[in-house]
Design a protein around this motif. Structure first.
Motif, PDB file in Angstrom:
ATOM      1  N   THR A  13       0.815  -1.211   0.000  1.00  6.09           N
ATOM      2  CA  THR A  13       0.000   0.000   0.000  1.00  6.09           C
ATOM      3  C   THR A  13       0.852   1.266   0.000  1.00  6.09           C
ATOM      4  O   THR A  13       1.793   1.375   0.780  1.00  6.09           O
ATOM      5  N   ILE A  48       0.240   5.253   0.568  1.00  5.15           N
ATOM      6  CA  ILE A  48      -0.647   6.388   0.875  1.00  5.15           C
ATOM      7  C   ILE A  48       0.052   7.611   0.296  1.00  5.15           C
ATOM      8  O   ILE A  48       1.160   7.951   0.728  1.00  5.15           O
ATOM      9  N   THR A  72      -1.651  -1.295  -4.015  1.00  2.00           N
ATOM     10  CA  THR A  72      -2.774  -0.396  -3.750  1.00  2.00           C
ATOM     11  C   THR A  72      -2.230   1.005  -3.558  1.00  2.00           C
ATOM     12  O   THR A  72      -1.284   1.191  -2.789  1.00  2.00           O
ATOM     13  N   ILE A 107      -3.442   4.785  -2.408  1.00  2.00           N
ATOM     14  CA  ILE A 107      -4.544   5.550  -1.828  1.00  2.00           C
ATOM     15  C   ILE A 107      -4.172   7.018  -1.888  1.00  2.00           C
ATOM     16  O   ILE A 107      -3.118   7.420  -1.388  1.00  2.00           O
ATOM     17  N   ASP A 108      -5.029   7.807  -2.542  1.00  2.00           N
ATOM     18  CA  ASP A 108      -4.786   9.248  -2.617  1.00  2.00           C
ATOM     19  C   ASP A 108      -5.404   9.902  -1.375  1.00  2.00           C
ATOM     20  O   ASP A 108      -6.611   9.837  -1.172  1.00  2.00           O
ATOM     21  N   ALA A 109      -4.548  10.512  -0.544  1.00  2.00           N
ATOM     22  CA  ALA A 109      -5.052  11.130   0.695  1.00  2.00           C
ATOM     23  C   ALA A 109      -5.623  12.522   0.440  1.00  2.00           C
ATOM     24  O   ALA A 109      -6.139  13.155   1.380  1.00  2.00           O
ATOM     25  N   HIS A 110      -5.524  13.012  -0.803  1.00  4.31           N
ATOM     26  CA  HIS A 110      -6.091  14.310  -1.173  1.00  4.31           C
ATOM     27  C   HIS A 110      -5.649  15.422  -0.221  1.00  4.31           C
ATOM     28  O   HIS A 110      -6.456  16.286   0.149  1.00  4.31           O
ATOM     29  N   GLU A 131      -9.754   8.657  10.038  1.00  2.52           N
ATOM     30  CA  GLU A 131      -9.405   7.236   9.893  1.00  2.52           C
ATOM     31  C   GLU A 131      -8.295   6.888  10.866  1.00  2.52           C
ATOM     32  O   GLU A 131      -7.436   7.721  11.139  1.00  2.52           O
ATOM     33  N   TRP A 165      -5.473   3.693  11.447  1.00  2.00           N
ATOM     34  CA  TRP A 165      -4.866   2.483  10.878  1.00  2.00           C
ATOM     35  C   TRP A 165      -3.913   1.880  11.894  1.00  2.00           C
ATOM     36  O   TRP A 165      -3.139   2.599  12.536  1.00  2.00           O
ATOM     37  N   LYS A 179      -6.866  -0.443   8.057  1.00  2.00           N
ATOM     38  CA  LYS A 179      -7.806   0.558   8.563  1.00  2.00           C
ATOM     39  C   LYS A 179      -8.713  -0.094   9.601  1.00  2.00           C
ATOM     40  O   LYS A 179      -9.383  -1.088   9.318  1.00  2.00           O
ATOM     41  N   SER A 183     -13.078   4.233  10.722  1.00  2.00           N
ATOM     42  CA  SER A 183     -13.355   5.224   9.689  1.00  2.00           C
ATOM     43  C   SER A 183     -14.588   6.000  10.127  1.00  2.00           C
ATOM     44  O   SER A 183     -15.601   5.394  10.475  1.00  2.00           O
TER      45      SER A 183
END
Ligand SMILES: [Zn+2]
Length: 548
Positions: free
Chosen positions: A21, A23, A66, A68-71, A526, A528, A533, A536
């Motif tokens: 993963t 992030i 994987t 994951i876009d944390a924006h 969130e 982890w 995770k 949430s």
């Protein structure tokens, strides 16, 4: 040989088994070893749940199964509460909750409502009252409780856990009469049982069943993860608590990492030595917890000089110097870390002297802990670092207790009270927590208090003894690296670094940009643990803001 190694490494690198993963696009923030704020933007997590790499802006992004876009969301290491009571937290959520009662009448009303809603509960157990918040400011009595519930036992614990009030049915069930004398280190007063006297009532309360304990642990974990707390110094762990933690670990129900401090030398019959980490580093018996005195609210804290608001008492000394040395030595000889509750300046001085002697006898890396370190003679603070003593403190105690501390001590004895910056400047180590359920386990009001010396409403203006404020880096350090170090866990948790567990949280604001009052209101989005995770926040049902 060398060629072989190179070929082997190349085979590994070309393997399609990419780390699990990534992030990415995170606003990553953590405390550096020197308590500065460190920024990063990506976190690569391996299949084993550990951090592979921390990525900074401009670093090439590795391939990952994987992404994951944390924006741009803010990411912090999981927060570690150095001192909390795990099953108590669960029970406080399952039992009658009296935190924030505004008057004695309010307490009675909540008690009546709870009794009506729980007709089958044989003993009504409640928690969290604080007479200091009431206009009448007097302790509740058995008669007060009888007026609300006369027909079955009621036992209500004060918010600091150092006193309970019982109704007549509970007192009768406990076999306590007007002829019963309070034990040493305790006090009985119209149905109020303080410190050592609590035992007279506690022993009559039916013990929680295994199912009750499992439910309490599950509830506690749910609450903690929701606040972004991924590790806890589990204080005053009873043998039954320990068995509950083990059951959860065995069946894969342990998500919060617990560094357990068992209660007193009697626990050593069941757990004779510290254990290794178990269940993927989620549980370890690390220490033994002792008490040197009571709490300030019930005037059980042991002071060098009499209470300003009750000059006939200096509080409660739990042990003679020889006795506490003997007890702590017994646990230290078995290899345990020692954590001792000390609130008053006399109790703190006694425990520092005790640890100085133990430190000479056991000169290795023993990390002697003082829990709370609340009211301390400034002359005693420089004695911490040379003896390797950690101050395990709770920033929200300062904001909750400052008015009471002023009343109990008067204005001239507060120089060493909640003295975080003085502790750090002395060279000693600081670990932060909340003492939940005495305080909410939410770490953000604590981080806010640590940098502002103000409560969540910004009181008092300018901060209480503002010279003791910490920087955000220092506060975050004490709540992550400091509390991991406090539990001998800094190689595993407390920061996001290759080889450590990927325990982290996503939050709704940037603490480096938020004012203290806003920081206190941070929401965890969130949580982890070990790269998975485990919490949430449900998406808000409120309509989107305009322009979005
Ligand atoms: Zn505690």
């Amino acid at each position: 040989m060398r060629k072989l190694l190179i070929a082997f490494t190349a085979a590994l690198l070309s393997s399609p088994a990419w780390p699990d993963t990534l992030i990415d696009n995170a606003n990553g923030i953590q405390a550096s070893p020197s308590a500065q704020i460190e920024h990063f933007t990506g976190l690569l997590i391996g299949n084993d749940g550990k951090v592979v790499r921390i990525l900074h802006a401009g670093d090439a992004r590795p391939k990952a199964a994987t992404v994951i876009d944390a924006h741009g969301q803010t990411l912090l290491p999981g927060l570690i509460d150095a001192h909390g009571h795990v099953t108590d937290l669960g029970f406080s959520a399952l039992h009658l909750n009296l935190v924030g009662t505004s008057s004695l009448e309010d307490l009675k009303a909540r008690l009546r409502t709870y009794a009506a809603a729980h007709p089958d509960v044989p003993w009504i157990i409640g928690f969290g009252w604080n007479q200091e918040l009431w206009p009448e400011k007097r302790f509740p009595t058995a008669a007060d409780l009888d007026a609300a519930v006369p027909d079955r036992p009621v036992v209500l614990e004060r918010v600091d856990g150092h006193a309970v009030v019982a109704n007549s049915a509970a007192i009768k069930a406990a076999g306590v009469t007007s002829a019963t004398a309070a034990p040493a280190g305790g006090r009985i007063e119209n149905g109020l049982f303080v410190d050592a006297a609590r035992g007279l009532i506690d022993k009559a309360i039916p013990a929680p069943t295994t199912a009750d304990l499992d439910q309490a642990l599950a509830k506690a974990q749910e609450i903690l993860l929701g606040f972004g707390v991924t590790g806890v110094g589990s204080m005053s762990t009873s043998v039954a608590d320990w068995e509950t933690f083990r059951r959860a670990g065995e069946s894969g129900r342990l998500n919060v990492r617990l560094m357990a401090y068992l209660l007193g030398t009697e626990s050593m019959r069941a757990v004779p030595h510290p254990t290794d980490w178990m269940y993927g580093d989620r549980l370890r018996a690390v220490g033994i917890k002792f008490f040197a005195d009571g709490a300030l609210g019930s005037r059980g804290a042991w002071l060098k000089q009499p209470y300003a608001d009750k000059p006939d008492t200096r509080g409660l000394q739990f042990h003679s110097d020889a006795e506490i040395l003997k007890l702590t030595d017994q646990a230290a000889a078995a290899g345990f870390q020692i954590a001792t509750h000390a609130i008053g300046d006399a109790a703190n001085a006694q425990i520092i002297s005790t640890y100085e002697q133990l430190h000479r006898k056991y000169p290795g890396d023993r990390r002697w802990r003082i829990e709370h370190f609340q009211i301390v003679d400034p002359a005693d603070i420089p004695r911490l670092a040379p003896a390797g003593i950690i101050a395990s403190m709770q920033p929200t105690h300062q904001t909750s207790d400052r008015l009471m501390a002023e009343a109990r001590l008067g204005p001239n004895r507060l120089a060493g009270a909640y003295a975080w910056q003085t502790v750090l400047k002395s060279g000693a180590k600081l670990a932060f927590g909340t003492d939940f359920p005495v305080e909410s386990p939410n770490p953000f009001p604590g981080l806010s208090a640590a940098i502002s010396r103000q409560d969540i409403n910004g009181q008092p203006t300018g901060g209480w003894i503002p010279s003791e404020r910490l920087t955000l880096g220092q506060a975050l350090h004490a709540y992550t690296r400091g509390s991991a170090y406090g539990g001998f866990a800094e190689q595993k948790i407390g920061s996001l670094k290759p080889g450590k567990w990927a325990d982290f949280i996503m939050i709704d604001r940037d603490p480096t940009k938020a004012e203290a009052q806003s920081l206190a209101r941070t929401q965890v989005l969130e949580t982890w643990v070990a790269g998975k995770k485990v919490f949430s926040r449900a998406v808000s049902a409120s309509p989107p803001e305009r322009g979005k």
